[in-house]
Design an enzyme around this catalytic site. Structure first.
Site, PDB file in Angstrom:
ATOM      1  N   SER A  32     -19.255  83.044  90.839  1.00 18.81           N
ATOM      2  CA  SER A  32     -18.167  82.990  89.841  1.00 18.81           C
ATOM      3  C   SER A  32     -17.339  81.700  89.946  1.00 18.81           C
ATOM      4  CB  SER A  32     -17.235  84.195  90.004  1.00 18.81           C
ATOM      5  OG  SER A  32     -16.526  84.097  91.228  1.00 18.81           O
ATOM      6  N   ASN A  33     -17.564  80.914  91.013  1.00 12.91           N
ATOM      7  CA  ASN A  33     -16.850  79.634  91.151  1.00 12.91           C
ATOM      8  C   ASN A  33     -17.468  78.544  90.276  1.00 12.91           C
ATOM      9  OD1 ASN A  33     -16.772  80.082  94.752  1.00 12.91           O
ATOM     10  ND2 ASN A  33     -15.317  80.826  93.249  1.00 12.91           N
ATOM     11  N   ASP A  81     -10.356  74.497 103.271  1.00 12.22           N
ATOM     12  CA  ASP A  81     -10.766  75.677 102.505  1.00 12.22           C
ATOM     13  C   ASP A  81     -11.589  76.567 103.425  1.00 12.22           C
ATOM     14  OD1 ASP A  81     -11.830  77.525 100.543  1.00 12.22           O
ATOM     15  OD2 ASP A  81     -11.310  76.033  99.014  1.00 12.22           O
ATOM     16  N   LYS A  83     -17.461  76.297 101.386  1.00  9.50           N
ATOM     17  CA  LYS A  83     -17.107  75.342 100.321  1.00  9.50           C
ATOM     18  C   LYS A  83     -16.889  73.933 100.870  1.00  9.50           C
ATOM     19  CE  LYS A  83     -14.988  78.290  96.837  1.00  9.50           C
ATOM     20  NZ  LYS A  83     -13.748  78.609  96.108  1.00  9.50           N
ATOM     21  N   CYS A 138      -4.522  86.406  88.800  1.00 11.47           N
ATOM     22  CA  CYS A 138      -5.486  85.503  88.185  1.00 11.47           C
ATOM     23  C   CYS A 138      -6.871  86.124  88.097  1.00 11.47           C
ATOM     24  CB  CYS A 138      -5.547  84.205  88.960  1.00 11.47           C
ATOM     25  SG  CYS A 138      -4.021  83.295  88.803  1.00 11.47           S
ATOM     26  N   CYS A 144      11.777  69.174  95.480  1.00 13.84           N
ATOM     27  CA  CYS A 144      10.593  69.733  96.132  1.00 13.84           C
ATOM     28  C   CYS A 144      10.188  71.007  95.386  1.00 13.84           C
ATOM     29  CB  CYS A 144      10.856  69.977  97.617  1.00 13.84           C
ATOM     30  SG  CYS A 144      11.885  71.427  97.981  1.00 13.84           S
ATOM     31  N   ARG A 177     -16.352  76.235  87.130  1.00 15.71           N
ATOM     32  CA  ARG A 177     -15.343  75.165  87.162  1.00 15.71           C
ATOM     33  C   ARG A 177     -15.331  74.343  88.450  1.00 15.71           C
ATOM     34  NH1 ARG A 177     -14.087  79.918  88.180  1.00 15.71           N
ATOM     35  NH2 ARG A 177     -12.862  80.445  90.014  1.00 15.71           N
ATOM     36  N   CYS A 219      12.933  73.439  95.067  1.00 20.90           N
ATOM     37  CA  CYS A 219      13.969  73.111  94.071  1.00 20.90           C
ATOM     38  C   CYS A 219      13.515  73.636  92.709  1.00 20.90           C
ATOM     39  CB  CYS A 219      14.166  71.601  93.967  1.00 20.90           C
ATOM     40  SG  CYS A 219      14.817  70.797  95.416  1.00 20.90           S
TER      41      CYS A 219
HETATM   42 ZN    ZN Z   1      14.029  71.153  97.517  1.00 12.35          ZN
END
Ligand code: ZN
Length: 389
Positions: free
Chosen positions: A188-189, A181, A205, A307, A290, A192, A293
């Site tokens: 604001s973190n 990270d 972090k 978000c 994966c 959560r 897929c």
């Molecule tokens: Zn795949």
């Protein structure tokens, strides 16, 4: 009433015994063999036949089904001199195990025949206390806990998903936790991202996460990577890990992680959260679909959720991060059914869990039948989802 000697003779007549040379021959053959040491833990600590599992005589009947589901499994039990193991073999055959035998003369005969004996790897007294609730589970036990302590898990992100996942993986005694990270802790973190706190606003972090995890469990080695995952560093960063926990907050990172994990053949436990909804699945290269897929193409920018504007219920990544930790522990311990090929959908408002099947795509560019190993590229940003994750 029967004397002990009389009863022992009776039992010895009814059980199959193997000699040391027969045991060696059986272990050299292709059929798997479960070798059980039914002595007490203090005897086991003094030395053990390599590859044997400790199941003290008094716990044998209660634990055998976890160790041998097939009544035709080949089982050899041994003790010090072959008496307790004869009773153990007798009891297992009464339970319906048809291929059980007792090592004649026990470990004494094994040593006399020149058989090697190793000191078993053991938890320290402090570890036995810390992980006692794991050790009590037959599916984990001391061997499973030792396995966790040797395991290496990489967390992509120390945010909403990575924080609870890392917290529980550290508590569970996963020996090495890598964390990637490049962000700093923001006020604001804290709604959560529970590894961080008000005093650490502005810190890296990964440094904040490392401090919290160290204080929780000194057994855990934290490897902090204050960098961003890119095509240039992905293979180096991911190599050597047993499982990757995907707590990424953006599509480019998820596609890059997918391709790198396919190249390196490392399982990924994936989750994503949006407002009150979340999804979770596990990708194991060569065993199931994966990420590509599931999502062949990133969404067009107009459909990619922003978000920063959408928000998220703070506890939701907590629920999902803990589920990611659960799936990771199952993979490390090789127990239960993984989420390979199943996408779990959680709706917090409706309080529902649903599954949909996900299939491997034969024409998947990353893992398909005729796919060449993917070439890592930095995917263009779809929408800048820096927060929340
Ligand atoms: Zn795949």
């Amino acid at each position: 009433m029967s004397t002990y000697e009389h009863y022992l003779r009776q039992v010895l007549r009814s059980v199959a015994e193997v000699s040391v040379s027969e045991l060696l021959a059986a272990r050299a053959s292709a059929t798997p063999l479960l070798l059980l040491d039914v002595r007490e833990p203090d005897e086991h600590e003094q030395g053990v036949i390599p590859g044997a599992r400790l199941v003290p005589r008094g716990l044998l009947e209660g634990r055998i089904e976890q160790l041998a589901k097939d009544p035709e499994a080949r089982i050899v039990v041994y003790c010090h001199s072959g008496k307790r193991s004869a009773f153990a073999a007798h009891s297992l055959s009464l339970m319906g195990y048809v291929n059980v035998s007792s090592l004649s003369g026990g470990i004494v005969a094994w040593r006399a025949a020149g058989g090697s004996v190793t000191k078993p790897e053991l938890l320290s007294a402090s570890q036995r206390a810390r992980y006692s609730r794991h050790v009590l589970l037959p599916e984990v036990g001391e061997a499973g806990q030792l396995q966790l302590l040797k395991s290496r898990v990489l967390l992509l992100g120390a945010g909403g998903l990575g924080c609870p996942a890392a917290y529980y993986l550290a508590a569970a005694g996963v020996g090495t936790l890598g964390i990637i990270d490049d962000d700093n802790v923001d006020e604001s973190n804290l709604q959560r991202q529970i590894l961080h706190n008000s005093r650490r606003i502005g810190q890296k972090k990964v440094a904040s996460a490392e401090q919290t995890l160290r204080e929780l469990n000194p057994d855990v080695k934290v490897i902090a990577h204050p960098v961003r995952l890119g095509a240039d560093n992905a293979l180096d960063l991911l190599s050597g890990y047993d499982v990757i926990v995907d707590g990424a907050d953006n599509f480019p990172t998820r596609y890059l992680l997918n391709d790198a994990s396919v190249i390196l053949n490392i399982p990924v436990v994936h989750a994503s959260v949006y407002r009150f909804e979340a999804q979770l699945t596990t990708f194991i290269p060569t065993k199931g679909p994966c990420y590509r897929c599931l999502y062949p193409e990133p969404p067009p920018p107009e459909l990619a959720p922003s978000c920063e504007q959408a928000g998220v219920l703070g506890v939701l990544p907590g629920v999902l991060g803990v589920l990611q930790a659960t799936e990771t522990l199952k993979l490390l311990l090789n127990v239960g059914e993984s989420l390979v090929g199943r996408l779990l959908l959680y709706d917090a408002l409706l309080a529902t869990f649903n599954y949909i099947k996900v299939r491997s795509k034969p024409d998947c560019p990353a893992c398909g039948l005729h796919a060449t190993p993917p070439v890592l590229t930095d995917w263009p940003a779809i929408c800048k989802q820096t927060s929340p994750r």
